[in-house]
Design a protein around this motif. Structure first.
Motif, PDB file in Angstrom:
ATOM      1  N   THR A  10      -6.186   9.446 -16.374  1.00  0.00           N
ATOM      2  CA  THR A  10      -5.169  10.293 -15.757  1.00  0.00           C
ATOM      3  C   THR A  10      -3.878  10.190 -16.560  1.00  0.00           C
ATOM      4  N   TRP A  11      -2.768  10.626 -15.980  1.00  0.00           N
ATOM      5  CA  TRP A  11      -1.530  10.691 -16.761  1.00  0.00           C
ATOM      6  C   TRP A  11      -0.315  10.393 -15.882  1.00  0.00           C
ATOM      7  N   SER A  12       0.720   9.859 -16.534  1.00  0.00           N
ATOM      8  CA  SER A  12       1.964   9.516 -15.852  1.00  0.00           C
ATOM      9  C   SER A  12       2.799  10.762 -15.619  1.00  0.00           C
ATOM     10  N   ARG A  13       3.211  10.958 -14.392  1.00  0.00           N
ATOM     11  CA  ARG A  13       4.062  12.098 -14.075  1.00  0.00           C
ATOM     12  C   ARG A  13       5.458  11.945 -14.679  1.00  0.00           C
ATOM     13  N   ILE A  14       5.843  10.715 -15.004  1.00  0.00           N
ATOM     14  CA  ILE A  14       7.172  10.477 -15.576  1.00  0.00           C
ATOM     15  C   ILE A  14       7.171  10.688 -17.081  1.00  0.00           C
ATOM     16  N   THR A  15       6.241  10.044 -17.782  1.00  0.00           N
ATOM     17  CA  THR A  15       6.249  10.080 -19.247  1.00  0.00           C
ATOM     18  C   THR A  15       5.225  11.042 -19.835  1.00  0.00           C
ATOM     19  N   GLY A  16       4.237  11.426 -19.047  1.00  0.00           N
ATOM     20  CA  GLY A  16       3.139  12.248 -19.559  1.00  0.00           C
ATOM     21  C   GLY A  16       2.086  11.470 -20.311  1.00  0.00           C
ATOM     22  N   ALA A  17       2.268  10.145 -20.429  1.00  0.00           N
ATOM     23  CA  ALA A  17       1.338   9.323 -21.194  1.00  0.00           C
ATOM     24  C   ALA A  17       0.034   9.130 -20.431  1.00  0.00           C
ATOM     25  N   ALA A  18      -1.044   8.894 -21.191  1.00  0.00           N
ATOM     26  CA  ALA A  18      -2.348   8.630 -20.582  1.00  0.00           C
ATOM     27  C   ALA A  18      -2.315   7.309 -19.826  1.00  0.00           C
ATOM     28  N   THR A  37     -12.241  27.731  -6.938  1.00  0.00           N
ATOM     29  CA  THR A  37     -10.880  27.771  -6.411  1.00  0.00           C
ATOM     30  C   THR A  37      -9.950  27.004  -7.337  1.00  0.00           C
ATOM     31  N   PRO A  38      -8.882  27.607  -7.850  1.00  0.00           N
ATOM     32  CA  PRO A  38      -7.994  26.906  -8.779  1.00  0.00           C
ATOM     33  C   PRO A  38      -7.376  25.659  -8.137  1.00  0.00           C
ATOM     34  N   ALA A  39      -7.300  24.582  -8.905  1.00  0.00           N
ATOM     35  CA  ALA A  39      -6.678  23.342  -8.451  1.00  0.00           C
ATOM     36  C   ALA A  39      -6.338  22.511  -9.679  1.00  0.00           C
ATOM     37  N   ARG A  40      -5.303  21.693  -9.558  1.00  0.00           N
ATOM     38  CA  ARG A  40      -4.874  20.830 -10.654  1.00  0.00           C
ATOM     39  C   ARG A  40      -4.451  19.494 -10.086  1.00  0.00           C
ATOM     40  N   PHE A  41      -4.748  18.432 -10.821  1.00  0.00           N
ATOM     41  CA  PHE A  41      -4.272  17.107 -10.427  1.00  0.00           C
ATOM     42  C   PHE A  41      -2.857  16.932 -10.946  1.00  0.00           C
ATOM     43  N   ALA A  42      -1.983  16.416 -10.103  1.00  0.00           N
ATOM     44  CA  ALA A  42      -0.550  16.426 -10.397  1.00  0.00           C
ATOM     45  C   ALA A  42      -0.028  15.179 -11.085  1.00  0.00           C
ATOM     46  N   GLY A  43      -0.916  14.243 -11.467  1.00  0.00           N
ATOM     47  CA  GLY A  43      -0.454  13.043 -12.148  1.00  0.00           C
ATOM     48  C   GLY A  43      -0.174  11.910 -11.174  1.00  0.00           C
ATOM     49  N   VAL A  44       0.229  10.771 -11.711  1.00  0.00           N
ATOM     50  CA  VAL A  44       0.457   9.575 -10.891  1.00  0.00           C
ATOM     51  C   VAL A  44       1.791   8.936 -11.266  1.00  0.00           C
ATOM     52  N   LEU A  45       2.313   8.161 -10.312  1.00  0.00           N
ATOM     53  CA  LEU A  45       3.495   7.340 -10.571  1.00  0.00           C
ATOM     54  C   LEU A  45       3.128   5.864 -10.676  1.00  0.00           C
ATOM     55  N   GLY A  46       1.932   5.515 -10.198  1.00  0.00           N
ATOM     56  CA  GLY A  46       1.557   4.111 -10.147  1.00  0.00           C
ATOM     57  C   GLY A  46       2.065   3.424  -8.898  1.00  0.00           C
ATOM     58  N   THR A  47       2.279   4.186  -7.833  1.00  0.00           N
ATOM     59  CA  THR A  47       2.762   3.623  -6.582  1.00  0.00           C
ATOM     60  C   THR A  47       1.691   2.720  -5.981  1.00  0.00           C
ATOM     61  N   ALA A  48       2.082   1.529  -5.559  1.00  0.00           N
ATOM     62  CA  ALA A  48       1.117   0.583  -5.005  1.00  0.00           C
ATOM     63  C   ALA A  48       1.818  -0.377  -4.059  1.00  0.00           C
ATOM     64  N   LEU A  49       1.010  -0.971  -3.183  1.00  0.00           N
ATOM     65  CA  LEU A  49       1.540  -1.832  -2.129  1.00  0.00           C
ATOM     66  C   LEU A  49       0.516  -2.916  -1.823  1.00  0.00           C
ATOM     67  N   THR A  50       0.982  -4.144  -1.655  1.00  0.00           N
ATOM     68  CA  THR A  50       0.103  -5.223  -1.236  1.00  0.00           C
ATOM     69  C   THR A  50       0.948  -6.247  -0.495  1.00  0.00           C
ATOM     70  N   LYS A  51       0.319  -7.359  -0.139  1.00  0.00           N
ATOM     71  CA  LYS A  51       1.075  -8.430   0.507  1.00  0.00           C
ATOM     72  C   LYS A  51       0.395  -9.758   0.235  1.00  0.00           C
ATOM     73  N   VAL A  52       1.151 -10.820   0.341  1.00  0.00           N
ATOM     74  CA  VAL A  52       0.616 -12.169   0.296  1.00  0.00           C
ATOM     75  C   VAL A  52       1.312 -12.922   1.418  1.00  0.00           C
ATOM     76  N   GLY A  53       0.543 -13.301   2.444  1.00  0.00           N
ATOM     77  CA  GLY A  53       1.154 -13.861   3.640  1.00  0.00           C
ATOM     78  C   GLY A  53       2.028 -12.818   4.314  1.00  0.00           C
ATOM     79  N   ASP A  54       3.246 -13.202   4.633  1.00  0.00           N
ATOM     80  CA  ASP A  54       4.194 -12.276   5.260  1.00  0.00           C
ATOM     81  C   ASP A  54       5.064 -11.550   4.244  1.00  0.00           C
ATOM     82  N   THR A  55       4.826 -11.794   2.952  1.00  0.00           N
ATOM     83  CA  THR A  55       5.636 -11.163   1.909  1.00  0.00           C
ATOM     84  C   THR A  55       4.959  -9.894   1.421  1.00  0.00           C
ATOM     85  N   GLU A  56       5.663  -8.784   1.561  1.00  0.00           N
ATOM     86  CA  GLU A  56       5.142  -7.494   1.120  1.00  0.00           C
ATOM     87  C   GLU A  56       5.681  -7.181  -0.279  1.00  0.00           C
TER      88      GLU A  56
END
Length: 448
Positions: free
Chosen positions: A285-293, A316-335
């Motif tokens: 895929t590709w970065s929506r910010i830089t356009g890099a792979a 039906t026409p459709a296009r994937f809009a790219g990614v930002l790399g948004t992610a979320l996790t936690k360890v214990g009570d720390t998000e």
């Protein structure tokens, strides 16, 4: 259009999304899905929480069964591995020797746990976190009396597995090649994550790449050795990230990109063979910010890419809009959450950037349950354009990353975000939410 034959290789997020979308748009299409495992449409992201006992029942991780897809006239063949693709003939050969023809093909073979060339990494007792069977094996090891676990890697999977194994009462050591866990973060934010792991009783060993998984006389893993010593283990967990499972595609002649995944255009069609689509963890895929792979192994993107592939196949026409790399996790009570570029990634991409860090609370300071939150915002010098954000904090912190992700997606500047109308009530945030405080600090410094 005729009753075309759609063949999908891979029955998880991307493959089943493509099949379901094609079925919605083309009721007459003949759709067959080949899945080498026993299950389809399951949540690999939920495996750590099943291992940890947070999720009680394996079947809760299965979104839809083959029988449910059959009710949509989608023929799902579990336990059926695709062994070869003949692009010229338009056929796929299965492990049972059957040859299936297709008019349109979707390659959705997913990803595979990264396995560097380390002796013993394939030994019994070394577990990936990829299939439901992996979770079953780890639960069995714990039930059999496992007391010590070594987790290799400190990314999302590594953090989640370290947390749940510690919660199950095991002694947990996390062995890192990197200087800090969550290498996607800037070092100051990664240090906060490392401190949170230590506070849980997790032994973090940074800067110690694994050299060998030592085994006993029966070939079962018993310790992990680094240059600093050996760490005894009753089970070893691979948390070294996910790579694309693209061997089948490469052997067929589909072009791979710089990330080692199948190179596709923004309609998810192969750049070398447009009659074939690829989606999910096996595709680039590709970065929506830089356009890099980029290669990003997340179910959110896999579902969207599968839907795009299914739409295009159905006309039906459709296009994937790219990614930002948004992610979320936690360890214990720390998000822990991030989106966009880190400071280092922004500089590497050629941006003159600034990074501002603020500390605040998740609720009004006087309201019970207010937790500390640290927000780091990366923006471009001069324009003030938002490039990335990182959050580490107590319960209620992490999902704030979605505001930053939306702002970056929309191309907002720090000043524009600072002026936006976010909600407020003491049980949920201070008068100025930490998102607005970080944006305001960044915009003021830029103006200054």
């Amino acid at each position: 259009m005729g009753r075309d034959r759609l063949l999908v290789i891979g029955g998880d997020a991307a493959g089943m999304s493509a099949a379901a979308q094609a079925r919605r748009l083309r009721p007459e299409m003949r759709i067959t899905v080949l899945e080498q495992g026993p299950d389809v449409s399951f949540s690999a992201c939920g495996i750590p929480y099943w291992v940890g006992g947070v999720v009680a029942d394996r079947d809760l991780l299965i979104a839809r069964t083959p029988a449910q897809f059959a009710a949509q006239d989608i023929d799902v063949r579990t336990g059926t591995r695709a062994e070869g693709i003949d692009l010229g003939a338009g056929t796929v050969r299965t492990g049972t020797g059957e040859t299936l023809g297709y008019d349109r093909l979707v390659v959705a073979t997913g990803g595979r746990p990264a396995r560097p060339p380390v002796p013993g990494l394939d030994a019994e007792g070394v577990h990936g976190v990829h299939r439901l069977a992996d979770g079953a094996d780890m639960r069995a090891a714990i039930a059999a009396g496992a007391k010590r676990a070594v987790v290799l890697g400190g990314g999302y999977i590594g953090l989640e597995m370290a947390e749940v194994l510690r919660a199950r009462g095991l002694e947990v050591t996390v062995v890192l090649a990197d200087p800090l866990p969550m290498a996607q973060l800037d070092p100051d934010m990664g240090e906060r994550v490392c401190a949170a792991m230590g506070a849980m009783g997790i032994d973090v060993r940074p800067g110690e790449p694994v050299r060998e998984v030592e085994t006993d006389a029966d070939g079962v893993a018993r310790a992990v050795r680094t240059d600093a010593g050996a760490y005894e283990a009753d089970l070893v967990v691979l948390g070294l990230g996910m790579g694309p499972e693209a061997a089948l595609a490469a052997d067929a002649g589909l072009q791979l990109g710089s990330t080692g995944a199948v190179e596709v255009d923004r309609t998810q069609r192969s750049v070398s063979h447009p009659e074939v689509s690829a989606a999910g963890d096996c595709s680039q895929t590709w970065s929506r910010i830089t356009g890099a792979a980029m290669h990003v192994a997340l179910g959110t993107h896999a579902n969207k890419q599968g839907r795009v592939a299914g739409s295009v196949i159905a006309g039906t026409p459709a296009r994937f809009a790219g990614v930002l790399g948004t992610a979320l996790t936690k360890v214990g009570d720390t998000e822990v959450a991030l989106t966009g570029l880190s400071s280092a990634a922004a500089e590497e991409a050629g941006y003159a950037c600034r990074a501002e860090t603020i500390s605040a609370t998740t609720r009004a300071g006087y309201y019970p349950g207010a937790e500390e939150i640290t927000v780091k915002l990366i923006s471009e010098r001069g324009s003030g354009a938002l490039l990335g954000a990182q959050i580490v904090g107590g319960p209620g912190s992490g999902k704030r990353i979605d505001v930053f992700a939306t702002a970056i997606w929309a191309g907002l500047t720090a000043e524009e975000l600072a002026g936006s109308d976010l909600s407020y009530a003491p049980p949920f945030s201070p008068t100025y939410d930490p998102v607005l405080v970080a944006a305001r600090v960044s915009s003021r410094i830029e103006q200054g």
